[in-house]
Design a protein around this motif. Structure first.
Motif, PDB file in Angstrom:
ATOM      1  N   SER A  33       0.829  -1.207   0.000  1.00 29.82           N
ATOM      2  CA  SER A  33       0.000   0.000   0.000  1.00 29.82           C
ATOM      3  C   SER A  33       0.861   1.254   0.000  1.00 29.82           C
ATOM      4  N   SER A  34       0.366   2.280  -0.642  1.00 29.96           N
ATOM      5  CA  SER A  34       1.062   3.568  -0.651  1.00 29.96           C
ATOM      6  C   SER A  34       0.452   4.536   0.360  1.00 29.96           C
TER       7      SER A  34
ATOM      8  N   ARG B 237       8.434  10.327  12.015  1.00 28.35           N
ATOM      9  CA  ARG B 237       7.445  10.371  10.947  1.00 28.35           C
ATOM     10  C   ARG B 237       7.703   9.215   9.968  1.00 28.35           C
ATOM     11  N   ALA B 238       6.665   8.711   9.357  1.00 24.70           N
ATOM     12  CA  ALA B 238       6.798   7.557   8.444  1.00 24.70           C
ATOM     13  C   ALA B 238       5.859   7.720   7.261  1.00 24.70           C
ATOM     14  N   GLY B 239       6.325   7.280   6.125  1.00 20.33           N
ATOM     15  CA  GLY B 239       5.497   7.312   4.929  1.00 20.33           C
ATOM     16  C   GLY B 239       4.760   5.989   4.781  1.00 20.33           C
ATOM     17  N   ASN B 240       4.886   5.342   3.631  1.00 15.49           N
ATOM     18  CA  ASN B 240       4.173   4.079   3.438  1.00 15.49           C
ATOM     19  C   ASN B 240       5.057   2.869   3.756  1.00 15.49           C
ATOM     20  N   ILE B 241       4.466   1.692   3.704  1.00 13.39           N
ATOM     21  CA  ILE B 241       5.121   0.451   4.125  1.00 13.39           C
ATOM     22  C   ILE B 241       6.262   0.055   3.198  1.00 13.39           C
ATOM     23  N   LYS B 242       6.337   0.691   2.013  1.00 20.16           N
ATOM     24  CA  LYS B 242       7.393   0.357   1.053  1.00 20.16           C
ATOM     25  C   LYS B 242       8.696   1.112   1.316  1.00 20.16           C
TER      26      LYS B 242
ATOM     27  N   GLY C  39      10.905  -5.644   4.377  1.00 21.53           N
ATOM     28  CA  GLY C  39      10.163  -5.884   3.144  1.00 21.53           C
ATOM     29  C   GLY C  39      10.078  -4.666   2.249  1.00 21.53           C
ATOM     30  N   GLY C  40      10.690  -3.555   2.697  1.00 17.83           N
ATOM     31  CA  GLY C  40      10.665  -2.349   1.878  1.00 17.83           C
ATOM     32  C   GLY C  40      11.723  -2.391   0.782  1.00 17.83           C
ATOM     33  N   GLY C  41      11.721  -1.347  -0.024  1.00 19.54           N
ATOM     34  CA  GLY C  41      12.704  -1.285  -1.103  1.00 19.54           C
ATOM     35  C   GLY C  41      14.106  -1.082  -0.566  1.00 19.54           C
TER      36      GLY C  41
END
Length: 210
Positions: A60-61, A74-79, A85-87
């Motif tokens: 998900s984004s 602060r955090a963005g998306n799960i990628k 498991g992220g990029g």
């Protein structure tokens, strides 16, 4: 420099071959050898390594949590790369490692490598031979006759010989090549370089053009 010609049984013949000083007796250039070996090894690399970047990960984004007020970073998306498991940041990408080397440098490197082997008395010359059928035991018998069973060897043929190549293909630390395909890496990697008699003139003609 003269080298006695040997039979495939390991016995000396009455013939001797004079090795050209322009090929086997030059002032070796170590840097040329380094560049040619580096080029050879670089050309062997497939360069197919690949890791997924952030935009290639499935997930998900959606922003994970609100920007402020949680007490945490602060955090963005799960990628994102910091999550499992992220990029991957600055990961390997497919590339071509090969690079062009000047022909004169390659020829100088081969001459230098052959000169080192000549100085170390690591060159042997065999009468032209062939096998009736591809049999590994025939090639092992040849190496045993030359007292090279436990050594890294490079056999240089004047032209491709299927029976000889197949006979030596499964022998550990044994490499077979032709005069036209002889490389600096193979020469330097071998403890003993074995030329068949007819291959000497081809190697000298090839490198004398430089």
């Amino acid at each position: 420099m003269e080298v006695a010609v040997l039979k495939s049984s390991g016995e000396q013949t009455s013939k001797k071959v004079s090795l050209s000083d322009a090929i086997f007796g030059i002032e070796p250039n170590d840097h040329a050898i380094y560049l040619d070996v580096k080029s050879y090894l670089a050309n062997q690399r497939q360069g197919t390594h690949k890791s997924k970047q952030r935009n290639e990960i499935s997930g998900s984004s959606k922003k994970l949590k609100k920007q402020k007020g949680t007490g945490g970073a602060r955090a963005g998306n799960i990628k994102n790369p910091q999550f499992k498991g992220g990029g991957r940041i600055f990961g390997p990408q497919p590339r071509d490692y090969s690079f062009k080397l000047n022909k004169k440098v390659k020829d100088l490197a081969r001459k230098s490598a052959l000169t080192y082997k000549a100085k170390d008395n690591s060159i042997a010359i065999l009468e032209d031979f062939s096998f009736d059928a591809p049999k590994t035991k025939n090639y092992l018998a040849l190496l045993k006759a030359l007292s090279a069973t436990d050594k890294k060897t490079l056999l240089v043929l004047s032209e491709a010989n299927k029976n000889v190549v197949l006979s030596g293909r499964n022998v550990q630390h044994a490499k077979i090549t032709t005069a036209e395909q002889i490389s600096t890496y193979d020469v330097m990697n071998a403890d003993r370089v074995i030329f068949v008699e007819s291959s000497i003139s081809k190697v000298e003609n090839l490198l004398n053009k430089a």
